[in-house]
Design an enzyme around this catalytic site. Structure first.
Site, PDB file in Angstrom:
ATOM      1  N   HIS A 218       0.802  -1.225   0.000  1.00 14.17           N
ATOM      2  CA  HIS A 218       0.000   0.000   0.000  1.00 14.17           C
ATOM      3  C   HIS A 218       0.836   1.278   0.000  1.00 14.17           C
ATOM      4  CE1 HIS A 218      -4.280  -1.544   0.918  1.00 14.17           C
ATOM      5  NE2 HIS A 218      -3.595  -2.440   0.242  1.00 14.17           N
ATOM      6  N   SER A 222      -0.503  -1.187  -6.156  1.00 15.53           N
ATOM      7  CA  SER A 222      -0.271  -2.355  -6.997  1.00 15.53           C
ATOM      8  C   SER A 222       0.488  -1.981  -8.265  1.00 15.53           C
ATOM      9  CB  SER A 222      -1.610  -2.975  -7.402  1.00 15.53           C
ATOM     10  OG  SER A 222      -2.267  -3.504  -6.289  1.00 15.53           O
ATOM     11  N   LYS A 246     -14.806  -7.235  -7.930  1.00 19.75           N
ATOM     12  CA  LYS A 246     -14.040  -8.085  -8.838  1.00 19.75           C
ATOM     13  C   LYS A 246     -13.415  -9.251  -8.065  1.00 19.75           C
ATOM     14  CE  LYS A 246     -10.853  -7.740 -12.713  1.00 19.75           C
ATOM     15  NZ  LYS A 246     -10.015  -6.884 -13.549  1.00 19.75           N
ATOM     16  N   ASP A 247     -12.914  -8.952  -6.869  1.00 18.96           N
ATOM     17  CA  ASP A 247     -12.344 -10.011  -6.035  1.00 18.96           C
ATOM     18  C   ASP A 247     -13.413 -11.005  -5.589  1.00 18.96           C
ATOM     19  OD1 ASP A 247      -9.804  -9.075  -6.284  1.00 18.96           O
ATOM     20  OD2 ASP A 247      -9.659  -8.173  -4.296  1.00 18.96           O
ATOM     21  N   GLU A 290       4.334 -34.002  -1.219  1.00 18.82           N
ATOM     22  CA  GLU A 290       3.132 -33.426  -1.797  1.00 18.82           C
ATOM     23  C   GLU A 290       3.490 -32.707  -3.098  1.00 18.82           C
ATOM     24  OE1 GLU A 290       0.522 -34.840  -0.397  1.00 18.82           O
ATOM     25  OE2 GLU A 290      -0.442 -33.047   0.395  1.00 18.82           O
TER      26      GLU A 290
END
Lengths: 441, 254
Positions: A218, A222, A246-247, A290
């Site tokens: 922040h 971004s 959107k998220d 894994e």
């Protein structure tokens, strides 16, 4: 400042009273509501917030499982089966947690490759990137220890193989670390107990580093698909409602994929051997970690037995390197190299869209990682060893040779003047200013 | 459209990242279509009842089912009285009595299936050194699951292929890792008598017990799939609505 209004709830009397004394509300408003975000983020940018949500899901299901789990070699396996059979919706909680680990890594790997493709690690986001690598390391430790807890065959033998890696460290330090990890002289009850304790602790450490990660994010905001800085209000949108919705949509799609695994293929990403109780006297035919560790496992096994042993003993005299140590160093080096990535890639252009050569090398690197993953799953014999070694060498060459060279030889495309220019097809400022603030529902 | 393509790409990445399980020694079991396979699969109730009989009359001589309780049989259609009768045939240690001695009592429906041997050593001593594994999770613990189990039970060959010598006390099985299995072919024609009149062929018994053990390993399977359908339908609607909302909110930006 029309589209960056403060939310109405900040005017509430109680909220104002609290905020005057502890400004949590204006903080939330600033960081999650008005927070200016580049207007051109594509769906690859969904995976950051998605990772945060998966972390919360893992912590909530994990705490619930811990209420029913018994960390004792005699009872661990059966307590997990009791969760599966007798605890109300225990099977659901455990399958969410078990598949959640895999989903977490899928999300994180996409998040990392997005960063690689769009150059999100470059100035001024180097610390943001490095904190991300720390989170990856913590996740790997947490996932490894969590996989040990059901005390199945792969739990036990995976723990044995991985903890033994540390014994490669010379001067007796390695053996000391291994004894400390085991809490004794073999993987046994003390190992299970401390792994359970650490598996409960580390996710909260991850939360702490995630806070730093978001804090660092922040500061400069971004990155974005074209990788140029935002130049003004026409380039950005308030986080709410544009990116919250959107998220949310992205979360919906993610949950559908997640639910398909949980309800219809819950053991698809696991190994059948882990439904056999741990047995120190019976080694599985192939000990396979894994899936999310497979590329690193392939790098570990790629180092030939006499790779360093031969010459360093003469060179450095007192330092006795062993092949195992070289393999371990290579494996940890595969992560360590990510830490210094911002200084290996000196190209001033961030996004691959304007780096015609890097774009190709990015995809070759991505394929290389998939190849490493496959080699990690296959037995180390014949042609697989050769492929594994070539892929390992390329992995490091990508960072240590290709990227520094590209910065020198690559002719990058011309960058757009601003974000709003390509998004709005040249219409620029006027159309940007026309964006109206959304009314709150 | 671009957005949807991106999401499809993401889904492909997720699917590509599949685990590659290294194969063992034996032939790969052919995939079968079971009643409990697929999105809407449910266990074949009649097969479950028959399979339970096969387990109790044949398998349980050597193999335990220690994670399943007798009461669980009520979930697959056994009545309470039937379950009480089944459990009462076995004995388990009781609480110490007033003199501090531990006596045996008949097992109750709440008890777990009583294993045939007290410990691994006893099991090995009675089986020529081999250890018959507990069957509670066998379907989840073997690649191929019920397919493998059925293939194994019907995969015995009287004659090993030319050039292969079968050691004393071993048997040749196409599907077992390494082909040499200590367990002799456990099923023979009419080994059990089915209450529902089904002819007890080896194929039939093998199928039935595979279904029964699939249930023993995943007793939550039906509930899980039922819930899954509802969850997926809900998420599809929710995600569709979120997409519409997203489009509307972003309408003034694009």
């Amino acid at each position: 400042m029309s589209k960056f209004q403060k939310p109405a709830w900040l005017d509430n009397g109680l909220v104002r009273w609290v905020d005057h004394r502890l400004p949590v509300f204006s903080f939330m408003s600033h960081e999650l509501y008005e927070y200016p975000t580049p207007r051109n983020l594509n769906y690859w940018w969904n995976f950051g917030s998605l990772a945060g949500i998966v972390l919360v899901i893992m912590i909530v299901t994990g705490i619930t499982l811990a209420m029913h789990y018994t960390p004792s070699t005699a009872l661990a396996f059966d307590s997990v089966e009791r969760i599966m059979r007798d605890v109300n919706y225990g099977w659901l909680i455990r399958y969410i947690h078990m598949n959640g680990a895999s989903m977490f890594f899928i999300v994180i790997y996409i998040h990392i490759f997005r960063g690689l493709y769009f150059g999100s690690y470059k100035a001024p986001r180097e610390i943001l990137w490095m904190l991300g690598v720390v989170i990856l390391l913590l996740m790997m430790a947490t996932a490894f220890m969590g996989y040990v807890l059901p005390w199945g065959q792969m739990s036990f033998w995976g723990a044995t193989v991985i903890t033994n890696l540390f014994s490669a460290i010379p001067w007796g330090i390695g053996d000391w670390i291994v004894t400390l990890l085991w809490g004794g002289f073999a993987v046994d009850n003390p190992t299970l107990n401390r792994f359970f304790s650490l598996h409960y602790l580390l996710p909260f450490v991850i939360v702490g580093v995630v806070v730093l990660h978001i804090w660092a994010l922040h500061v400069h905001g971004s990155n974005n698909p074209i990788g140029i800085d935002t130049k003004g209000e026409q380039d950005v949108l308030p986080f709410h409602p544009y990116y919250t919705v959107k998220d949310m949509f992205g979360l919906g799609v993610f949950l559908i994929v997640f639910a398909l695994f949980i309800f219809f293929a819950p053991n698809y990403m696991g190994h059948p051997d882990n439904y056999i109780p741990a047995n120190a006297l019976s080694t599985p035919a192939h000990i396979v970690p894994e899936w999310y560790f497979l590329p690193f496992y392939a790098i570990l096994r790629a180092v030939p037995d006499n790779f360093i042993g031969g010459w360093t003993t003469e060179w450095l005299g007192f330092i006795i390197f062993e092949a195992k140590l070289a393999g371990v160093l290579a494996m940890f080096g595969a992560i360590a190299v990510l830490f210094v990535l911002p200084w290996l890639d000196r190209s001033p252009v961030r996004s691959s869209r304007f780096r015609p050569m890097y774009k190709w090398f990015f995809w070759i690197f991505a394929i290389d990682c998939v190849v490493l993953g496959y080699m990690g799953a296959l037995p180390a014999e014949g042609i697989y060893i050769v492929i594994g070694r070539i892929a390992t060498v390329y992995y490091f060459a990508h960072f240590l040779v290709v990227l520094p060279l590209l910065a020198k030889v690559e002719k990058t495309r011309e960058l757009p003047k601003s974000i709003s220019e390509p998004v709005l097809g040249g219409g620029g400022i006027a159309a940007g200013a026309a964006a109206k603030p959304m009314e709150k529902a | 459209m671009n957005a949807i393509r991106t999401l499809l790409a993401a889904a492909c990445v997720a699917l590509l990242a599949t685990p590659v399980v290294a194969a063992g020694g034996g032939k790969e079991a052919p995939a079968r279509q079971w009643a409990h396979s697929g999105l809407f699969g449910t266990f074949d109730r009649a097969a479950l009842r028959r399979g339970a009989r096969v387990y109790m009359e044949v398998c349980s001589a050597c193999h335990g089912l220690r994670l399943v309780a007798y009461r669980n049989l009520m979930e697959i259609g056994f009545s309470e009285n039937e379950v009480k009768k089944i459990s009462a045939e076995k004995e388990v240690p009781a609480e110490p009595n007033d003199d501090g001695e531990v006596e045996l009592r008949p097992a109750l429906p709440a008890d777990k299936f009583v294993s045939p041997f007290n410990n691994e050593n006893a099991a090995r001593a009675a089986n020529g050194g081999a250890y018959p594994p507990d069957l509670s999770l066998i379907v989840k613990a073997r690649p191929g699951g019920a397919d493998y189990l059925h293939a194994l039970l019907t995969g015995y060959k009287d004659e090993a292929p030319a050039g292969v010598t079968v050691p004393e006390g071993m048997n040749y099985n196409e599907y077992f890792a390494g082909n040499m299995i200590a367990m002799a072919a456990p099923l023979s024609e009419e080994a059990v008598e089915y209450a529902d009149g089904t002819k007890a062929t080896v194929e039939q018994m093998s199928e039935d017990v595979s279904v029964f053990l699939a249930w023993a390993a995943e007793p939550e399977l039906e509930e899980r799939k039922r819930m899954g359908i509802k969850v997926i339908l809900f998420l599809l609607v929710l995600t569709g609505l979120l997409y519409v909302v997203k489009r509307r909110i972003w309408a003034d930006v694009h």
